[in-house]
Design an enzyme around this catalytic site. Structure first.
Site, mmCIF file in Angstrom:
data_model
loop_
_atom_site.group_PDB
_atom_site.id
_atom_site.type_symbol
_atom_site.label_atom_id
_atom_site.label_comp_id
_atom_site.label_asym_id
_atom_site.label_seq_id
_atom_site.Cartn_x
_atom_site.Cartn_y
_atom_site.Cartn_z
ATOM 1 N N ARG A 190 27.760 70.159 38.237
ATOM 2 C CA ARG A 190 28.051 68.995 39.070
ATOM 3 C C ARG A 190 28.782 69.454 40.306
ATOM 4 O O ARG A 190 29.852 70.043 40.199
ATOM 5 C CB ARG A 190 29.000 68.046 38.331
ATOM 6 C CG ARG A 190 28.385 67.206 37.301
ATOM 7 C CD ARG A 190 29.037 65.841 37.229
ATOM 8 N NE ARG A 190 30.403 65.842 36.728
ATOM 9 C CZ ARG A 190 31.057 64.736 36.454
ATOM 10 N NH1 ARG A 190 30.494 63.565 36.632
ATOM 11 N NH2 ARG A 190 32.278 64.784 35.988
ATOM 12 N N THR B 297 30.192 65.793 45.638
ATOM 13 C CA THR B 297 29.155 64.748 45.679
ATOM 14 C C THR B 297 28.794 64.234 44.284
ATOM 15 O O THR B 297 28.127 63.202 44.172
ATOM 16 C CB THR B 297 27.867 65.313 46.308
ATOM 17 O OG1 THR B 297 27.401 66.376 45.460
ATOM 18 C CG2 THR B 297 28.113 65.863 47.695
ATOM 19 N N ASP C 204 36.817 66.511 29.523
ATOM 20 C CA ASP C 204 35.703 67.371 29.912
ATOM 21 C C ASP C 204 35.134 68.037 28.657
ATOM 22 O O ASP C 204 35.790 68.879 28.030
ATOM 23 C CB ASP C 204 36.193 68.429 30.907
ATOM 24 C CG ASP C 204 35.026 69.222 31.465
ATOM 25 O OD1 ASP C 204 34.776 69.124 32.676
ATOM 26 O OD2 ASP C 204 34.352 69.934 30.679
ATOM 27 N N ASP D 95 34.979 71.930 28.645
ATOM 28 C CA ASP D 95 36.298 72.545 28.471
ATOM 29 C C ASP D 95 36.801 72.406 27.040
ATOM 30 O O ASP D 95 37.409 73.323 26.497
ATOM 31 C CB ASP D 95 37.315 71.912 29.432
ATOM 32 C CG ASP D 95 37.156 72.435 30.853
ATOM 33 O OD1 ASP D 95 36.561 73.515 31.022
ATOM 34 O OD2 ASP D 95 37.624 71.755 31.782
HETATM 35 N N1 URA Z 1 31.457 65.221 31.813
HETATM 36 C C1 URA Z 1 32.435 65.372 30.897
HETATM 37 O O1 URA Z 1 32.570 66.427 30.320
HETATM 38 N N2 URA Z 1 33.250 64.347 30.649
HETATM 39 C C2 URA Z 1 33.139 63.156 31.253
HETATM 40 O O2 URA Z 1 33.920 62.234 30.976
HETATM 41 C C3 URA Z 1 32.108 63.013 32.207
HETATM 42 C C4 URA Z 1 31.281 64.051 32.465
#
Ligand code: URA
Length: 212
Positions: A107, A111, A203, A206
């Site tokens: 990502r 953007t 995330d 992570d």
């Molecule tokens: N990606 C993630 O890992 N967590 C989110 O909340 C949104 C996208």
């Protein structure tokens, strides 16, 4: 393929219980990964409900008979790197004969659009049913881009599996791919300004890999 914006909410108590444990920020990387693995196995049960089968001849201790077995080689799990790996492992442990494709997307933090850096699929995609896996369907940008690329190869069918999504993500995804059913364990409240799901679980990459 159908054009029906299908969403399958997998609300089995075991899935919901494990997902709640995963949401807790105190859960260790090790436990998070194990729980994701277990939830993915349970979700695989729903996702593969209509999976192709074939008849083979076997011999019981009593006689020869025809028996139904899963036509595992026709199925391809497509993991969106890197967080898709977490779901992929669980699904492969219940469908070990499946093939695996990978799509590398990140990502762009400004953007929030998806940028492709890797794409590798098995041969004969037009004979395969594809199950795309990514734990979080958030803005929908990566999921939309991944399915767009996959459709270029013309698989027989495509399903999308995530752990969590939100109304914005579902709207965006089905706006582009109304023919692709989404399987999810929860539809959360909303996205925040950074494209993260609330309440969510943070995330996913992570938390799976312990990178934060
Ligand atoms: N990606 C993630 O890992 N967590 C989110 O909340 C949104 C996208």
């Amino acid at each position: 393929m159908d054009n029906n914006n299908d969403v399958h909410l997998i609300d089995h108590p075991l899935v919901q219980h494990k997902l709640s444990l995963m949401r807790n920020k105190e859960v260790s990387t090790n436990s998070f990964r194990r729980l994701l693995n277990e939830v993915s196995m349970l979700m695989a049960y729903e996702v593969t409900r209509d999976m192709p089968m074939q008849e083979v001849e076997i011999e019981t201790p009593m006689e020869k008979t025809m028996a139904r077995v899963i036509d595992g080689k026709k199925l391809v799990f497509v993991s969106i790197l890197r967080a898709g790996t977490g779901i992929l492992d669980g699904m492969l442990s219940v469908v070990p004969g499946a093939r695996v494709g990978h799509i590398g997307l990140y990502r762009d933090p400004k953007t929030l659009t998806a940028v492709e850096y890797y794409f590798k699929m098995p041969q004969d995609m037009q004979n395969r049913d594809a199950v795309v896996v990514d734990p979080m369907l958030a803005t929908g940008n990566s999921a939309i881009a991944a399915v767009e690329r996959l459709k270029e190869l013309g698989p027989k069918s495509i399903k999308f599996v995530c752990l969590l999504t939100c109304p914005e993500g579902l709207r965006a995804f089905h706006g582009s791919h109304p023919d692709v059913p989404v399987y999810t364990a929860a539809i959360d409240r909303q996205l925040n300004d950074h494209g993260y799901i609330l309440p969510g679980l943070g995330d996913a990459g992570d938390r799976i890999f312990g990178t934060k």
